[in-house]
Scaffold this active site. Structure first.
Site, short mmCIF file in Angstrom:
data_model
loop_
_atom_site.label_atom_id
_atom_site.label_comp_id
_atom_site.label_asym_id
_atom_site.label_seq_id
_atom_site.Cartn_x
_atom_site.Cartn_y
_atom_site.Cartn_z
N VAL A 96 0.84 -1.19 0.00
CA VAL A 96 0.00 0.00 0.00
C VAL A 96 0.88 1.25 0.00
O VAL A 96 1.75 1.40 0.85
CB VAL A 96 -0.95 0.00 1.22
CG1 VAL A 96 -1.71 1.32 1.30
CG2 VAL A 96 -1.92 -1.17 1.13
N CYS A 177 -4.52 -9.15 3.22
CA CYS A 177 -4.25 -8.01 4.08
C CYS A 177 -4.77 -8.28 5.49
O CYS A 177 -5.96 -8.54 5.68
CB CYS A 177 -4.90 -6.74 3.53
SG CYS A 177 -4.59 -5.29 4.56
N HIS A 244 1.43 -16.07 1.12
CA HIS A 244 2.21 -15.51 2.22
C HIS A 244 2.19 -16.54 3.35
O HIS A 244 1.13 -16.85 3.88
CB HIS A 244 1.60 -14.18 2.69
CG HIS A 244 2.47 -13.44 3.65
ND1 HIS A 244 2.55 -12.05 3.67
CD2 HIS A 244 3.30 -13.86 4.63
CE1 HIS A 244 3.40 -11.68 4.62
NE2 HIS A 244 3.86 -12.76 5.22
N ASN A 277 5.80 -16.04 -0.63
CA ASN A 277 6.00 -14.73 -0.02
C ASN A 277 6.36 -14.90 1.45
O ASN A 277 5.68 -15.62 2.18
CB ASN A 277 4.70 -13.93 -0.17
CG ASN A 277 4.81 -12.50 0.32
OD1 ASN A 277 3.80 -11.83 0.52
ND2 ASN A 277 6.02 -11.99 0.51
N ASN A 279 10.06 -13.95 4.24
CA ASN A 279 11.47 -14.25 4.57
C ASN A 279 12.44 -13.98 3.42
O ASN A 279 13.54 -14.53 3.42
CB ASN A 279 11.66 -15.72 5.01
CG ASN A 279 10.74 -16.15 6.11
OD1 ASN A 279 10.14 -15.33 6.80
ND2 ASN A 279 10.61 -17.46 6.29
N ALA A 301 8.78 -7.71 -0.10
CA ALA A 301 8.08 -6.46 0.18
C ALA A 301 8.96 -5.54 1.02
O ALA A 301 9.69 -4.72 0.49
CB ALA A 301 6.74 -6.74 0.88
#
Length: 421
Positions: A96, A177, A244, A277, A279, A301
């Site tokens: 975001v 999220c 994730h 997703n 680490n 990220a």
């Protein structure tokens, strides 16, 4: 060397990255169909249903929505599309206000092979032109591209998705999220409490879009629940799954490691491409994650925010200190990356709040040494490029030096079987 802003292009030649600005780019109309060579980017407004004489094979090759295909053909099509994109392995995760066009372009310059947009709110996106023009910008070099939406309404999601499908390679549904705003808005990982709704979201897009649908999820505490969830998404028409490896409640990525073993189990249970997703802090993590999970690629990220050159093999001092491996200074630091980022921002304008956020992320360690410069930044209600370039120059003049590092004989490439070596 002192840094100064780029001069702007003239109004007649300057490229505007917002695909919705009618004065700089054509609307989503039949004209788009004639110019685009990529079947996966055809405008949905030009799509007509196949006649009864048309075969499923025709639908497969013509880029028709998944609703016209059997499950086997959908899975085959998912792989055909993934391979057509070059099977990217190093991917910028959706963030975001942080994975906007200038930052994506900076990461691509340093090895990223695909990228997600920031999460876009589907309802606001459909209702507000200003939101569309500011929050979604792209350019021809910005591919492969995932455009991500949060939503809890299939019809609103489809309307938003149809606006962007000519400009992307996947429309992605945010199902991961974990923040309070997602709880209040009833989207993201909080839709995990309503699997029938999630299924309807995926089916709506898969049955009506020409571009594939992807989903980014978090895991359930129970492995079998997660596997069942992934299979449901696959059956609903999801063409790519990004996992994730943390639960909805595991929000602190620095304290809680992502579960690569669970990602591996889900990867073995589904037949569509899977991305891992969690680490991914440097290229050693990339190699280990791909080996342990069997995933087609990885997303990074937070680590990219501090080090956009991660996928080029660079690492911050945090991952060098105490290491027995030999590392060398890579003749690149975060201030250099900030200057490059600002130049991309001059070329591809974005809201100043995004730029301010990246300045803090990239220069955070530098500001700890000279907090007065950080205070000067925070005191500015309105930023300018001149001011930001001057911050870099001031830090240089103060002798601040925080290089990024490369492993000795650092060479990362993809082998013939797709592994990072």
């Amino acid at each position: 060397m002192k840094f100064k802003p780029l001069s702007y292009f003239s109004s007649s030649t300057r490229f505007h990255p917002n695909p919705f600005m009618a004065t700089q780019t054509r609307p989503l109309s039949s004209e788009l169909l004639n110019d685009n060579e990529d079947d996966d980017c055809l405008s949905s407004s030009n799509f007509s249903a196949p006649t009864t004489e048309q075969s499923e094979q025709d639908a497969f090759h013509l880029g028709r929505p998944n609703g016209y295909l059997t499950r086997e053909s959908r899975i085959e099509r998912a792989w055909v599309h993934w391979k057509k994109l070059g099977q990217p392995k190093l991917i910028v995760a959706p963030m975001v206000d942080n994975s906007e066009l200038p930052f994506r372009m900076l990461c691509r310059k340093y090895g990223a092979q695909a990228a997600y947009t920031p999460m876009l709110h589907s309802r606001i996106f459909t209702e507000t032109e200003k939101y569309r023009s500011q929050e979604f910008t792209t350019c021809k070099e910005d591919r492969p591209l995932f455009v991500q939406f949060c939503t809890n309404d299939p019809d609103v999601l489809l309307e938003a998705a149809r606006r962007v499908e000519p400009y992307c390679d996947y429309v992605d549904i945010n199902l991961g999220c974990p923040q309070r705003i997602a709880r209040r808005g009833h989207y993201g990982a909080f839709l995990m409490d309503n699997l029938p709704l999630i299924k309807s979201l995926v089916e709506k897009l898969a049955s009506n879009l020409n571009v594939p649908v992807s989903c980014k999820i978090r895991i359930f505490p129970d492995l079998q629940d997660t596997i069942n969830y992934a299979k449901m998404l696959e059956d609903a028409g999801c063409s790519l799954l990004a996992i994730h490896g943390r639960t909805r409640d595991e929000k602190d990525g620095k304290k809680i490691r992502a579960d690569w073993n669970l990602i591996k189990a889900v990867k073995s249970a589904v037949r569509i491409p899977v991305l891992a997703n969690g680490n991914i802090r440097h290229m050693d993590d990339v190699r280990e994650c791909l080996e342990e999970t069997g995933a087609q690629g990885v997303l990074s990220a937070e680590s990219l925010l501090e080090n956009p050159a991660l996928f080029a093999g660079y690492r911050t001092a945090e991952w060098v200190l105490g290491s027995e491996e030999i590392n060398k200074e890579g003749k690149l630091d975060q201030a250099d990356l900030l200057v490059e980022y600002l130049k991309f921002c001059e070329k591809y304008p974005v809201p100043w709040r995004m730029i301010r956020s990246h300045v803090h992320k990239l220069l955070g360690e530098w500001f700890r040494i000279h907090p007065n410069i950080r205070d000067d930044l925070n005191a500015q209600s309105k930023l300018t490029f001149e001011f930001l370039y001057d911050i870099v120059n001031r830090l240089r003049e103060l002798g601040v030096k925080m290089p990024l590092f490369l492993k000795d004989s650092n060479v990362y490439s993809l082998s013939s079987n797709g592994t990072v070596v």
